[in-house]
Write an enzyme that holds these catalytic residues in place. Structure first.
Site: not given
Ligand code: PAF
Length: 310
Positions: A60-61, A64-65, A89, A177-178, A180, A214
């Site tokens: 779902a880019l 930011g990506h 996760q 990205g910062e 997270d 984003m």
């Molecule tokens: O930040 C994310 O999108 C996810 O936590 C990552 C780093 C791709 C791990 O699944």
């Protein structure tokens, strides 16, 4: 099928059931679904001393990506973009189920970039080698605040998949990205501890013109909720403006009250923590850097954001 949605002027050439070559420029893109095929191809490139950058994503880019991808394209010969919604996760089944998945759209976005991009989109069984579970890590208390207690098991899941991605691709650089920020610190620690020989590169948060950070989750918000969600960034800016003139507990109290008085938000946490260890302080310590962090739900969608205070 990928074939139907790729831009008309791109030729599709099937090399193996798991590898698609898209040409011509701008991006020279390949799609790998098999871990073994990816590793084989990377080994061959590395023997030619080509540098590899890894951009781990859950798809779902958005821009930011793409900022991470651009940075990697600039610093490496090949950029591997992994697209994998990692089940280990997520501590909430509904969140996992609702997470947007749109591989074909993601491929089209990436194909507009300039450079060599290899998309790695594995199935869970393949990347986890049949054992879809998390390892347990010691994060030296970095996981004891904010996202940690609010999402039990989350960071073990993140670290497990990122460690796997790093071991599979053996990149020179990996980009995060910062937005997270806590994740970035935790991954930097894991990469160092495991001596994975990769440089972890943190990249600045990219924001909408409204200030909203984003996020793939923004796509789940109605236009009205998106516009209300800018409140999160406004509160971070407010805290930054008060950072030197008000005590940390008073800033915290004021922001928490502002969220309580807002009709649309459910605040999970607001913290101002030291920026390297994420420890909470009652008083600012001279020469230390601080960051403010927010997690809040609007219309059932959980958003996070953070901002450097000094
Ligand atoms: O930040 C994310 O999108 C996810 O936590 C990552 C780093 C791709 C791990 O699944």
């Amino acid at each position: 099928m990928l074939k139907k949605t790729v831009h008309k002027d791109k030729k599709l050439l099937w090399i193996s059931p798991f590898v698609v070559f898209l040409s011509p420029q701008p991006a020279q893109m390949q799609l790998y679904k098999s871990t073994r095929d990816l590793q084989k191809a990377l080994r061959s490139e590395k023997s030619k001393k080509r540098r590899v950058g890894l951009v781990p994503t859950m798809g779902a880019l958005h821009l930011g990506h793409l900022s991470l991808v651009k940075r990697s394209l600039y610093q490496n010969d090949i950029t591997v973009v992994s697209i994998f919604v990692n089940p280990t996760q997520f501590n909430d089944e509904n969140d996992l189920a609702a997470y947007p998945r749109m591989l074909e759209k993601d491929l089209i976005l990436l194909s507009a970039e300039q450079g060599e991009i290899w998309v790695y989109a594995p199935q869970a069984e393949d990347i986890y080698d049949g054992n879809i579970s998390s390892k347990k890590y010691d994060f030296n208390n970095l996981d004891q605040v904010m996202e940690g207690p609010n999402r039990p098991g989350h960071f073990n899941g993140v670290a497990t998949i990122v460690e796997r991605l790093l071991r599979i691709t053996r990149p020179n650089h990996a980009y995060f990205g910062e937005k997270d920020y806590q994740q970035l610190l935790i991954i930097s620690r894991v990469a160092k501890q495991m001596r994975l020989g990769v440089k972890i590169v943190g990249c600045a948060i990219i924001r909408e013109s409204s200030g909203l950070a984003m996020s793939s989750r923004n796509q789940r918000l109605s236009p009205a909720a998106q516009s209300k969600a800018t409140f999160i960034y406004q509160q971070l800016l407010w805290a930054k403006r008060r950072f030197t003139s008000m005590s940390l507990p008073k800033i915290k109290e004021a922001v928490i009250t502002a969220f309580q008085n807002h009709p649309s938000f459910e605040l999970e946490y607001f913290e101002i923590n030291e920026a390297l260890k994420l420890s909470a302080h009652q008083e600012r310590i001279k020469n230390k850097k601080y960051r403010a962090f927010i997690a809040a739900k609007i219309d059932g969608v959980r958003l996070i954001d953070n901002l450097a205070m000094n």
